[in-house]
Design an enzyme around this catalytic site. Structure first.
Site, PDB file in Angstrom:
ATOM      1  CD1 TRP A 129      41.651  35.845  -8.687  1.00  0.00           C
ATOM      2  CD2 TRP A 129      41.976  37.453 -10.263  1.00  0.00           C
ATOM      3  NE1 TRP A 129      42.130  37.118  -7.928  1.00  0.00           N
ATOM      4  CE2 TRP A 129      42.339  38.030  -8.993  1.00  0.00           C
ATOM      5  CE3 TRP A 129      41.903  37.937 -11.493  1.00  0.00           C
ATOM      6  CZ2 TRP A 129      42.550  39.424  -8.954  1.00  0.00           C
ATOM      7  CZ3 TRP A 129      42.537  39.394 -11.453  1.00  0.00           C
ATOM      8  CH2 TRP A 129      42.718  40.027 -10.272  1.00  0.00           C
ATOM      9  CD1 TRP A 138      56.559  56.789  -7.753  1.00  0.00           C
ATOM     10  CD2 TRP A 138      55.268  55.268  -6.396  1.00  0.00           C
ATOM     11  NE1 TRP A 138      55.240  57.040  -7.835  1.00  0.00           N
ATOM     12  CE2 TRP A 138      54.430  56.231  -7.426  1.00  0.00           C
ATOM     13  CE3 TRP A 138      54.485  54.434  -5.667  1.00  0.00           C
ATOM     14  CZ2 TRP A 138      53.086  56.303  -7.244  1.00  0.00           C
ATOM     15  CZ3 TRP A 138      53.166  54.392  -5.567  1.00  0.00           C
ATOM     16  CH2 TRP A 138      52.289  55.375  -6.473  1.00  0.00           C
ATOM     17  CD1 TRP A 152      46.058  40.574  -7.480  1.00  0.00           C
ATOM     18  CD2 TRP A 152      48.318  40.652  -6.817  1.00  0.00           C
ATOM     19  NE1 TRP A 152      46.000  40.883  -6.134  1.00  0.00           N
ATOM     20  CE2 TRP A 152      47.169  40.647  -5.793  1.00  0.00           C
ATOM     21  CE3 TRP A 152      49.555  40.573  -6.298  1.00  0.00           C
ATOM     22  CZ2 TRP A 152      47.827  40.719  -4.471  1.00  0.00           C
ATOM     23  CZ3 TRP A 152      50.047  40.867  -5.295  1.00  0.00           C
ATOM     24  CH2 TRP A 152      49.178  40.839  -4.051  1.00  0.00           C
ATOM     25  CD1 TRP A 154      53.878  41.998  -9.601  1.00  0.00           C
ATOM     26  CD2 TRP A 154      52.159  41.679 -10.801  1.00  0.00           C
ATOM     27  NE1 TRP A 154      54.425  41.700 -10.594  1.00  0.00           N
ATOM     28  CE2 TRP A 154      53.651  41.437 -11.432  1.00  0.00           C
ATOM     29  CE3 TRP A 154      51.174  41.534 -11.402  1.00  0.00           C
ATOM     30  CZ2 TRP A 154      53.485  40.805 -12.789  1.00  0.00           C
ATOM     31  CZ3 TRP A 154      50.923  41.078 -12.839  1.00  0.00           C
ATOM     32  CH2 TRP A 154      52.056  40.698 -13.482  1.00  0.00           C
ATOM     33  CG  ASN A 201      58.132  51.525 -14.449  1.00  0.00           C
ATOM     34  OD1 ASN A 201      57.748  50.887 -13.272  1.00  0.00           O
ATOM     35  ND2 ASN A 201      57.395  52.670 -14.416  1.00  0.00           N
ATOM     36  CD  GLU A 215      59.310  56.896 -11.091  1.00  0.00           C
ATOM     37  OE1 GLU A 215      58.940  55.767 -10.775  1.00  0.00           O
ATOM     38  OE2 GLU A 215      58.240  57.693 -11.477  1.00  0.00           O
TER      39      GLU A 215
HETATM   40  P1  FAD Z   1      64.352  54.092 -12.561  1.00  0.00           P
HETATM   41  O1  FAD Z   1      63.227  54.739 -13.466  1.00  0.00           O
HETATM   42  O2  FAD Z   1      65.812  54.970 -12.923  1.00  0.00           O
HETATM   43  O3  FAD Z   1      64.163  54.721 -11.195  1.00  0.00           O
HETATM   44  C1  FAD Z   1      64.921  54.826 -10.170  1.00  0.00           C
HETATM   45  C2  FAD Z   1      64.816  53.896  -8.994  1.00  0.00           C
HETATM   46  O4  FAD Z   1      63.692  54.105  -8.240  1.00  0.00           O
HETATM   47  C3  FAD Z   1      64.662  52.370  -9.408  1.00  0.00           C
HETATM   48  O5  FAD Z   1      65.918  51.777  -9.497  1.00  0.00           O
HETATM   49  C4  FAD Z   1      63.925  51.829  -8.130  1.00  0.00           C
HETATM   50  O6  FAD Z   1      64.892  51.673  -7.301  1.00  0.00           O
HETATM   51  C5  FAD Z   1      63.116  52.862  -7.772  1.00  0.00           C
HETATM   52  N1  FAD Z   1      61.766  52.862  -8.690  1.00  0.00           N
HETATM   53  C6  FAD Z   1      61.355  53.324  -9.812  1.00  0.00           C
HETATM   54  N2  FAD Z   1      60.034  53.010 -10.147  1.00  0.00           N
HETATM   55  C7  FAD Z   1      59.550  52.419  -8.801  1.00  0.00           C
HETATM   56  C8  FAD Z   1      58.343  51.795  -8.331  1.00  0.00           C
HETATM   57  N3  FAD Z   1      57.365  51.883  -9.474  1.00  0.00           N
HETATM   58  N4  FAD Z   1      58.266  51.128  -7.297  1.00  0.00           N
HETATM   59  C9  FAD Z   1      59.535  51.215  -6.483  1.00  0.00           C
HETATM   60  N5  FAD Z   1      60.735  51.485  -6.775  1.00  0.00           N
HETATM   61  C10 FAD Z   1      60.621  52.211  -7.874  1.00  0.00           C
HETATM   62  N6  FAD Z   1      61.199  47.451  -8.972  1.00  0.00           N
HETATM   63  C11 FAD Z   1      62.229  46.745  -8.103  1.00  0.00           C
HETATM   64  O7  FAD Z   1      63.256  47.488  -7.974  1.00  0.00           O
HETATM   65  N7  FAD Z   1      62.056  45.418  -7.933  1.00  0.00           N
HETATM   66  C12 FAD Z   1      60.853  44.961  -8.582  1.00  0.00           C
HETATM   67  O8  FAD Z   1      60.661  43.915  -8.241  1.00  0.00           O
HETATM   68  C13 FAD Z   1      59.873  45.604  -9.064  1.00  0.00           C
HETATM   69  N8  FAD Z   1      58.858  45.067  -9.694  1.00  0.00           N
HETATM   70  C14 FAD Z   1      57.588  45.547 -10.292  1.00  0.00           C
HETATM   71  C15 FAD Z   1      56.696  45.158 -10.859  1.00  0.00           C
HETATM   72  C16 FAD Z   1      55.560  45.790 -11.285  1.00  0.00           C
HETATM   73  C17 FAD Z   1      54.370  45.015 -11.797  1.00  0.00           C
HETATM   74  C18 FAD Z   1      55.917  47.081 -11.526  1.00  0.00           C
HETATM   75  C19 FAD Z   1      54.890  47.931 -12.343  1.00  0.00           C
HETATM   76  C20 FAD Z   1      56.756  47.934 -11.132  1.00  0.00           C
HETATM   77  C21 FAD Z   1      58.057  47.058 -10.511  1.00  0.00           C
HETATM   78  N9  FAD Z   1      59.169  47.682 -10.072  1.00  0.00           N
HETATM   79  C22 FAD Z   1      60.242  47.146  -9.568  1.00  0.00           C
HETATM   80  C23 FAD Z   1      59.496  49.199 -10.340  1.00  0.00           C
HETATM   81  C24 FAD Z   1      60.157  49.745 -11.680  1.00  0.00           C
HETATM   82  O9  FAD Z   1      59.610  49.140 -12.753  1.00  0.00           O
HETATM   83  C25 FAD Z   1      61.618  49.425 -11.505  1.00  0.00           C
HETATM   84  O10 FAD Z   1      62.191  50.004 -10.278  1.00  0.00           O
HETATM   85  C26 FAD Z   1      62.378  50.132 -12.686  1.00  0.00           C
HETATM   86  O11 FAD Z   1      61.951  49.532 -13.869  1.00  0.00           O
HETATM   87  C27 FAD Z   1      63.847  49.810 -12.606  1.00  0.00           C
HETATM   88  O12 FAD Z   1      64.605  50.227 -13.439  1.00  0.00           O
HETATM   89  P2  FAD Z   1      65.377  51.547 -13.284  1.00  0.00           P
HETATM   90  O13 FAD Z   1      66.438  51.358 -12.233  1.00  0.00           O
HETATM   91  O14 FAD Z   1      65.975  52.174 -14.353  1.00  0.00           O
HETATM   92  O15 FAD Z   1      64.503  52.762 -12.949  1.00  0.00           O
END
Ligand code: FAD
Length: 476
Positions: free
Chosen positions: A315, A287, A368, A391, A350, A284
């Site tokens: 759309w 990502w 989107w 997105w 997420n 993650e």
């Molecule tokens: P954890 O699951 O603990 O992950 C650890 C860290 O990894 C996160 O804090 C984040 O920094 C990073 N991470 C995890 N998943 C992703 C991912 N798919 N993409 C990029 N980084 C990731 N994340 C954001 O930080 N900012 C946003 O604006 C954002 N918008 C999103 C929009 C959509 C449509 C989707 C599907 C995902 C988005 N995410 C975004 C990714 C993800 O949903 C969040 O990072 C995550 O839910 C944050 O919770 P956590 O810190 O508990 O994540």
């Protein structure tokens, strides 16, 4: 000219594990911190109140950290390209240091600051800090180009050596009384409240801002949840994820420190299962890294779909449907619960971000970019690269090789919220209904009426057929 250096904080609101700051300190211990409330960013129409409140909380703690070190964090407001060179000149600073960013706006702004400093004969020194690997460090083996696909990027990233945690700072030399008088004259302000800046966030923030809270959260997550992450991360009712996203967005914690915690957890693991869980979390973090590298090399991502055929996508863009989605009134409980979580807390799980994004694009057939903007207007962790990446992934308009993903909200709820716990939490009006109705969304019109809950605004099966049809058209 004195030996004073200025460190300009942006997305690195901490004093520990900060590469640029650590280098500024090596250069001179006569060092002050600076944060510029950039009016161009604050006046954007996609700024979230929760995000502003979190930022200000981080800055308050950062001011205290500087004070403890014997120096100051100055706050200014305006256009960085004008105000920073002016401040540096007034204080006769030798250099301004900062950490670079991947966003297109930041890249242009930083160039302007560098040029303006140069004109005044002041050095600027920049570093990469917010990523494990600077853009350009992880390239395809065959042609040395940026990756467009995540999996090979990850495979490369995991084998590369990671930088160690940056050196910490000791005592700093304070500004002289004369210098303090000078800074007062050039528009240094007290730290404003969110309200002063035109934002309103009255409820407690879902995450405590600042470096101390971020370190505690990392340590809490690594004590237990990291070892169960693989399964728990998908359950929105569980506390299975790290909740570090806002801290990582604003750099309240350094990414090297976070990575080191995963390495330590690996060392302490006795089973392959535990190590797999940790690696899933590392993926993650990768990502986050991947989307930042993509934005750096393909800034056009910020403007619209990566795949050109999507520019012509027909759309529906129905305003009423969009409003219902924003307010959590679509009649699909898992979607509505998630949108209410976002609206009330500024954060969404997420799994739910993926569900609501799929629903907006594939069920409501709404562009989107509308959803992308709404997320930015609400999210405490709103970040251009991650949000845009998420997105475009959900809309199937991005770089991802697997083109068409359509989430069935009922199947998602059955799998990831089988007891309807999450749905009940955010949709209390449905709490008296049996699980079966909550997760399948098959709520009778009578129950909808008595719970004051809307009936589904669209038919999922019909809409997904429609989306596929239009998708076929743009591909041909
Ligand atoms: P954890 O699951 O603990 O992950 C650890 C860290 O990894 C996160 O804090 C984040 O920094 C990073 N991470 C995890 N998943 C992703 C991912 N798919 N993409 C990029 N980084 C990731 N994340 C954001 O930080 N900012 C946003 O604006 C954002 N918008 C999103 C929009 C959509 C449509 C989707 C599907 C995902 C988005 N995410 C975004 C990714 C993800 O949903 C969040 O990072 C995550 O839910 C944050 O919770 P956590 O810190 O508990 O994540």
């Amino acid at each position: 000219m004195t030996n004073l250096v200025i460190f300009w904080h942006r997305r690195d609101l901490r004093v520990s594990d900060n590469i640029g700051l650590s280098n500024a300190y090596k250069y001179s211990s006569k060092l002050i911190g600076l944060f510029c409330l950039d009016t161009q960013i604050l006046n954007r129409d996609d700024m979230a109140s929760a995000r502003v409140a979190y930022l200000l909380g981080c800055l308050k703690e950062l001011q205290e950290s500087y004070q403890k070190l014997g120096s100051q964090l100055l706050i200014i407001q305006g256009n960085p390209a004008q105000i920073i060179p002016k401040l540096a000149e007034t204080l006769q600073a030798k250099a301004v240091f900062w950490n670079e960013d991947v966003e297109p706006y930041s890249k242009i702004r930083d160039r302007q600051v560098i040029d303006a400093l140069k004109e005044k004969g002041i050095q600027s020194q920049t570093y990469w800090d917010q990523l494990l690997h600077a853009p350009g460090d992880i390239l395809t083996k065959s042609s040395q180009e940026p990756y467009k696909v995540y999996t090979p990027f990850w495979k490369n990233l995991i084998t590369e050596n990671k930088a160690s945690i940056a050196h910490s700072l000791n005592q700093l030399q304070p500004l002289t009384a004369a210098e303090i008088n000078l800074v007062k004259e050039i528009g240094i302000i007290n730290l404003p409240t969110a309200k002063d800046l035109g934002y309103c966030w009255d409820s407690p923030l879902i995450f405590s801002p600042g470096e101390k809270a971020a370190k505690e959260q990392l340590s809490f997550f690594c004590d237990q949840a990291i070892y169960e992450y693989q399964e728990q991360r998908n359950l929105p009712a569980s506390e299975g994820t790290s909740k570090l996203s806002a801290a990582l967005k604003f750099g309240a914690i350094g990414i090297r420190e976070v990575w080191q915690a995963t390495v330590n957890a690996m060392k302490n693991s006795r089973s392959d299962e535990a190590r797999e869980n940790i690696q899933t979390w590392q993926k993650e973090l990768a990502w986050r890294e991947f989307y930042q590298h993509c934005l750096y090399f393909f800034p056009e991502l910020a403007e619209g779909p990566y795949r050109p055929e999507f520019k012509e996508f027909p759309w529906d863009n129905n305003e009423e449907d969009f409003q219902a989605w924003c307010e959590g009134k679509t009649g699909y409980p898992i979607v509505d619960a998630a949108m209410r979580q976002l609206n009330e807390t500024g954060w969404m799980h997420n799994r739910c971000r993926m569900i609501v994004a799929s629903f907006l694009t594939k069920d409501l057939i709404i562009n989107w970019q509308w959803g992308e903007k709404y997320f930015m207007q609400k999210l405490i962790d709103g970040d251009l690269s991650a949000n845009n990446g998420g997105w475009q992934w959900s809309a199937s308009s991005g770089m991802d090789p697997k083109p068409l993903r359509i989430f069935n909200p009922a199947t998602q709820a059955q799998k990831f919220d089988p007891e309807g716990e999450y749905i009940r939490q955010w949709l209390p009006e449905l709490s008296s209904l049996d699980n079966e109705y909550l997760v399948t969304g098959k709520i009778s019109p009578l129950d909808c009426q008595s719970c004051a809950y809307p009936q589904p605004i669209v038919d999922h099966q019909k809409q997904q057929r429609e989306f596929k049809e239009r998708y076929k058209q743009i591909k041909s």
